[in-house]
Scaffold this motif. Structure first.
Motif, PDB file in Angstrom:
ATOM      1  N   PRO A 118       0.830  -1.222   0.000  1.00  0.00           N
ATOM      2  CA  PRO A 118       0.000   0.000   0.000  1.00  0.00           C
ATOM      3  C   PRO A 118       0.854   1.256   0.000  1.00  0.00           C
TER       4      PRO A 118
ATOM      5  N   VAL B 128      -0.778   8.034   1.935  1.00  0.00           N
ATOM      6  CA  VAL B 128      -1.855   8.939   1.503  1.00  0.00           C
ATOM      7  C   VAL B 128      -1.293   9.984   0.548  1.00  0.00           C
TER       8      VAL B 128
ATOM      9  N   GLN C 148       0.318  -2.372   8.055  1.00  0.00           N
ATOM     10  CA  GLN C 148       0.629  -1.649   6.825  1.00  0.00           C
ATOM     11  C   GLN C 148       1.902  -2.159   6.165  1.00  0.00           C
TER      12      GLN C 148
ATOM     13  N   GLN D  88      -8.215  -4.287   5.197  1.00  0.00           N
ATOM     14  CA  GLN D  88      -7.749  -3.258   4.264  1.00  0.00           C
ATOM     15  C   GLN D  88      -8.923  -2.623   3.516  1.00  0.00           C
TER      16      GLN D  88
ATOM     17  N   TYR E 130      -9.932   1.329   3.766  1.00  0.00           N
ATOM     18  CA  TYR E 130      -9.955   2.146   2.556  1.00  0.00           C
ATOM     19  C   TYR E 130     -11.370   2.646   2.246  1.00  0.00           C
TER      20      TYR E 130
ATOM     21  N   SER F   6     -12.347   5.730   4.191  1.00  0.00           N
ATOM     22  CA  SER F   6     -11.448   6.876   4.045  1.00  0.00           C
ATOM     23  C   SER F   6     -12.078   7.925   3.116  1.00  0.00           C
TER      24      SER F   6
ATOM     25  N   TYR G 296     -10.570   9.344   0.590  1.00  0.00           N
ATOM     26  CA  TYR G 296      -9.747   9.464  -0.617  1.00  0.00           C
ATOM     27  C   TYR G 296     -10.298   8.578  -1.735  1.00  0.00           C
TER      28      TYR G 296
ATOM     29  N   TRP H 296      -8.137   5.468  -2.640  1.00  0.00           N
ATOM     30  CA  TRP H 296      -8.310   4.345  -1.718  1.00  0.00           C
ATOM     31  C   TRP H 296      -9.655   3.651  -1.946  1.00  0.00           C
ATOM     32  N   HIS H 297     -10.669   4.426  -2.344  1.00  0.00           N
ATOM     33  CA  HIS H 297     -11.955   3.795  -2.666  1.00  0.00           C
ATOM     34  C   HIS H 297     -11.802   2.816  -3.826  1.00  0.00           C
TER      35      HIS H 297
ATOM     36  N   GLN I 214      -9.081   1.240  -4.633  1.00  0.00           N
ATOM     37  CA  GLN I 214      -8.345   0.089  -4.101  1.00  0.00           C
ATOM     38  C   GLN I 214      -9.276  -0.840  -3.319  1.00  0.00           C
ATOM     39  N   ALA I 215     -10.215  -0.256  -2.604  1.00  0.00           N
ATOM     40  CA  ALA I 215     -11.159  -1.071  -1.831  1.00  0.00           C
ATOM     41  C   ALA I 215     -12.040  -1.920  -2.749  1.00  0.00           C
TER      42      ALA I 215
END
Length: 282
Positions: A53, A56, A219, A235, A239, A242, A244, A247-248, A250-251
């Motif tokens: 990962p 940020v 992490q 994870q 994400y 969050s 961001y 990160w969404h 990535q989720a």
């Protein structure tokens, strides 16, 4: 309308309703798969499986540590949950009556309905707090405890479907009872037991609450059993909540990978079982 025509009409109606029910049963999974592919497929690059990962603000990165961590947790849970669950189910199916069998069956049902977050708190109390550290082993044990009741009840029901004539034939040939149970009864019911075990694996693979209190997440790259370890559900959870957008994405990709892992485990186990024991019904 004659009685025969009414029976045919009723048969067609009920057959149509079963078709509709079958389609409705698969629609949620198809919808989830389509949505995950739409949201997460674009993020699934080779780097997603090999990179760690990113901090940020940095684009890209992957979940290699979480993927490996999830496989380790599933392996630990399987080593603990499958032998205990299958053994307990075999005992319940062979014993059927008796105070101990009824008690085990009742407690298994209660444990099966226990909220996962409650199990996580208990795991934290008895596995994390005494040792002073979150760990992969504690997470695997908590997930294994979740597997046991589901595997137990599935094994019992599958073994009960085995015709009693097989048991009587084996005993008549001179097989001892323990060998009859392991070599004949358990072998015959194995495809159904494998299906139950896969359902249990699929259930624990996506569990987040017990891991929040035991494995905790990491992490960094870690495969040590006595240290906190990353996991895909943790994870994805971190994400998803969050603020961001990167990160969404990535989720969503992580959720798609989680579904694919469960699918691969299911297909591999079915193929292995079918190759070893033939295409028995499951």
């Amino acid at each position: 309308m004659s009685a025969l025509r009414r029976r045919k009409a009723g048969n067609v109606l009920m057959l149509g309703l079963t078709y509709v029910a079958a389609v409705l049963a698969t629609l949620p999974l198809l919808f989830i798969l389509f949505h995950l592919l739409q949201k997460g497929a674009s993020t699934l690059t080779p780097e997603f499986f090999t990179n760690m990962p990113r901090p940020v603000g940095e684009a890209g990165g992957g979940m290699s540590n979480a993927i490996v961590g999830t496989l380790i947790l599933i392996a630990i849970a399987g080593v603990i949950g499958l032998p205990v669950g299958i053994g307990a189910g075999l005992y319940l199916a062979e014993k059927r009556v008796g105070a101990l069998a009824m008690t085990v069956r009742f407690l298994s049902d209660v444990l099966n309905g226990l909220p996962s977050i409650v199990l996580g708190i208990f795991a934290w109390q008895f596995l994390v707090r005494p040792f002073g550290s979150f760990s992969a082993l504690a997470g695997g044990i908590a997930l294994g405890a979740m597997m046991i009741p589901l595997v137990t009840r599935t094994t019992e029901e599958m073994i009960r479907l085995v015709p009693n004539s097989l048991r009587e034939a084996a005993l008549a040939l001179g097989y001892p009872r323990w060998r009859t149970s392991l070599s004949v009864i358990l072998r015959t019911a194995l495809p159904g037991i494998v299906t139950g075990a896969l359902v249990a694996v699929a259930r624990i693979a996506g569990e987040t609450a017990p891991l929040l209190f035991t494995a905790f997440g990491n992490q960094f790259w870690s495969t040590a059993l006595d240290e906190p370890i990353a996991a895909l559900p943790l994870q994805i959870f971190a994400y998803a909540i969050s603020p961001y957008d990167e990160w969404h994405k990535q989720a969503w990709a992580g959720a798609l990978v989680l579904i694919v892992i469960v699918l691969i485990i299911s297909l591999a186990a079915r193929h292995a079982t079918r190759a070893r024991f033939g295409s028995a019904t499951d």
